[in-house]
Design an enzyme around this catalytic site. Structure first.
Site, mmCIF file in Angstrom:
data_model
loop_
_atom_site.group_PDB
_atom_site.id
_atom_site.type_symbol
_atom_site.label_atom_id
_atom_site.label_comp_id
_atom_site.label_asym_id
_atom_site.label_seq_id
_atom_site.Cartn_x
_atom_site.Cartn_y
_atom_site.Cartn_z
ATOM 1 C CE LYS A 13 -2.152 -0.871 3.900
ATOM 2 N NZ LYS A 13 -1.526 -2.098 4.392
ATOM 3 N NE ARG A 88 -4.414 -1.198 10.409
ATOM 4 C CZ ARG A 88 -3.333 -0.612 9.906
ATOM 5 N NH1 ARG A 88 -3.408 0.607 9.422
ATOM 6 N NH2 ARG A 88 -2.193 -1.255 9.880
ATOM 7 N NE ARG A 127 7.639 -2.369 6.165
ATOM 8 C CZ ARG A 127 6.313 -2.462 6.209
ATOM 9 N NH1 ARG A 127 5.606 -2.085 5.184
ATOM 10 N NH2 ARG A 127 5.703 -2.929 7.270
ATOM 11 N NE ARG A 139 6.032 -0.048 10.794
ATOM 12 C CZ ARG A 139 4.932 -0.209 10.066
ATOM 13 N NH1 ARG A 139 4.892 0.240 8.835
ATOM 14 N NH2 ARG A 139 3.883 -0.809 10.555
ATOM 15 N NE ARG A 150 2.042 -4.390 11.678
ATOM 16 C CZ ARG A 150 3.106 -4.209 10.910
ATOM 17 N NH1 ARG A 150 4.268 -4.778 11.232
ATOM 18 N NH2 ARG A 150 3.036 -3.472 9.846
HETATM 19 P P1 AMP Z 1 0.656 0.707 9.584
HETATM 20 O O1 AMP Z 1 1.809 1.635 9.421
HETATM 21 O O2 AMP Z 1 -0.514 1.053 8.751
HETATM 22 O O3 AMP Z 1 1.043 -0.743 9.469
HETATM 23 O O4 AMP Z 1 0.147 0.896 11.105
HETATM 24 C C1 AMP Z 1 0.979 0.646 12.202
HETATM 25 C C2 AMP Z 1 0.151 0.526 13.455
HETATM 26 O O5 AMP Z 1 -0.545 1.760 13.703
HETATM 27 C C3 AMP Z 1 -0.938 -0.527 13.401
HETATM 28 O O6 AMP Z 1 -0.474 -1.811 13.731
HETATM 29 C C4 AMP Z 1 -1.905 0.012 14.446
HETATM 30 O O7 AMP Z 1 -1.453 -0.236 15.745
HETATM 31 C C5 AMP Z 1 -1.832 1.516 14.230
HETATM 32 N N1 AMP Z 1 -2.823 1.973 13.252
HETATM 33 C C6 AMP Z 1 -2.578 2.532 12.032
HETATM 34 N N2 AMP Z 1 -3.714 2.843 11.421
HETATM 35 C C7 AMP Z 1 -4.716 2.463 12.225
HETATM 36 C C8 AMP Z 1 -6.119 2.514 12.129
HETATM 37 N N3 AMP Z 1 -6.747 3.005 11.051
HETATM 38 N N4 AMP Z 1 -6.848 2.043 13.173
HETATM 39 C C9 AMP Z 1 -6.247 1.550 14.274
HETATM 40 N N5 AMP Z 1 -4.925 1.468 14.421
HETATM 41 C C10 AMP Z 1 -4.141 1.928 13.419
#
Ligand code: AMP
Length: 288
Positions: A13, A88, A127, A139, A150
């Protein structure tokens, strides 16, 4: 363009969003990035989200909805945006619908990047390696253990959105296992199909060729057909070269657009030439 990219962690994404940002000059809204920035800046939201994110769980809906709502009010949103990592959950999607309605913004499409789960761990490992090579901070949730958490959250909380948006006729699915380039091409094709972007401009040379083709007068077209018929006649009359020569002459005359013959005349002449050639061949053969 207003777009949502949907897919599990490691589906690509972020990579695709970056490409769209470069191509269309729109803004990428990644809730993950915003939350990481909040954690780094130790804002109240960051302090709340830090441990949840580290464990691979989802941050409460009201926090992310609040972040997105504020962001959509910023002036740089007017050209469009890509939501990456939001919504999400179904409540987040419903809240987004309300927000967009209130702000009179229409969503163009939701693109799901579908990938084999078995490939995700590999992708995330790549990554991590790339980030390390660039000297970037890795991260804390990019570990095999947290990744599986996740993925579990994705399956139970986010996957229902596929149904949510397909019911609303917004969903398009792309095979995320293709190369980055192929996925980009497919996304662009979808965006064009839904009218979110203008169709790609045809290069000038191609356009001229196409114009010439469509502008070709009937007589010229018939002349082309006649030339083809002459070729065939020549083939049939190969043993009788003299006859073939005549055919060539008659055919060329028929085929000549400069003599201003019309479509019907040219076709008729060509047919006659073919018939004559065939007759001569038969006669010669009969004599032998
Ligand atoms: P990402 O970078 O999108 O993989 O997000 C990293 C982490 O941020 C996720 O594992 C969640 O803990 C939190 N997070 C990001 N976006 C959301 C969302 N829309 N709703 C809830 N938690 C989020």
């Amino acid at each position: 363009m207003r777009l949502i990219l949907l897919g599990p962690p490691g589906a690509g994404k972020g990579t695709q969003a970056q490409r769209l940002v470069q191509k269309y000059g729109i803004v990428q809204l990644s809730t993950g990035e915003m939350l990481r920035a909040a954690v780094a800046a130790q804002t109240p939201v960051g302090l709340q989200a830090k441990d949840i994110m580290a464990s691979g769980s989802l941050v409460p809906d009201e926090i992310v909805i609040g972040i997105i709502s504020d962001r959509l009010d910023q002036p740089d949103m007017k050209n469009g945006f890509i939501l990456d990592g939001f919504p999400r959950t179904v409540p987040q999607a419903a809240a987004l619908d309300d927000l967009l309605k209130k702000k009179h913004i229409k969503l163009d499409a939701v693109i799901e990047l579908r990938v084999n789960e078995s490939a995700l761990l590999n992708r995330v490992e790549t990554r991590v390696a790339e980030m390390q090579a660039r000297g970037e901070e890795v991260r804390i949730d990019d570990t095999p253990e947290v990744l599986s958490k996740r993925l579990a959250s994705y399956r139970s909380m986010t996957e229902p959105l596929i149904h949510y948006y397909s019911e609303r006729r917004k969903l398009a699915t792309v095979d995320g296992m293709m190369t980055i380039e192929q996925v980009t091409r497919e996304i662009n094709r979808i965006l064009t199909a839904v009218g979110a972007v203008e169709p790609k401009a045809v290069p000038a040379r191609k356009a001229r060729g196409a114009a010439r083709k469509t502008a070709m007068p009937a007589g010229k077209k018939a002349a082309k057909t006649a030339k083809k018929a002459v070729k065939q006649a020549r083939k049939a009359a190969k043993p009788a070269s003299k006859a073939a020569k005549k055919v060539g002459k008659a055919g060329r005359r028929a085929a000549s657009p400069v003599r201003g013959r019309g479509a019907g005349k040219a076709k008729k002449a060509a047919k006659k030439a073919v018939r004559k050639a065939a007759e001569k061949v038969t006669k010669k053969r009969a004599k032998r």
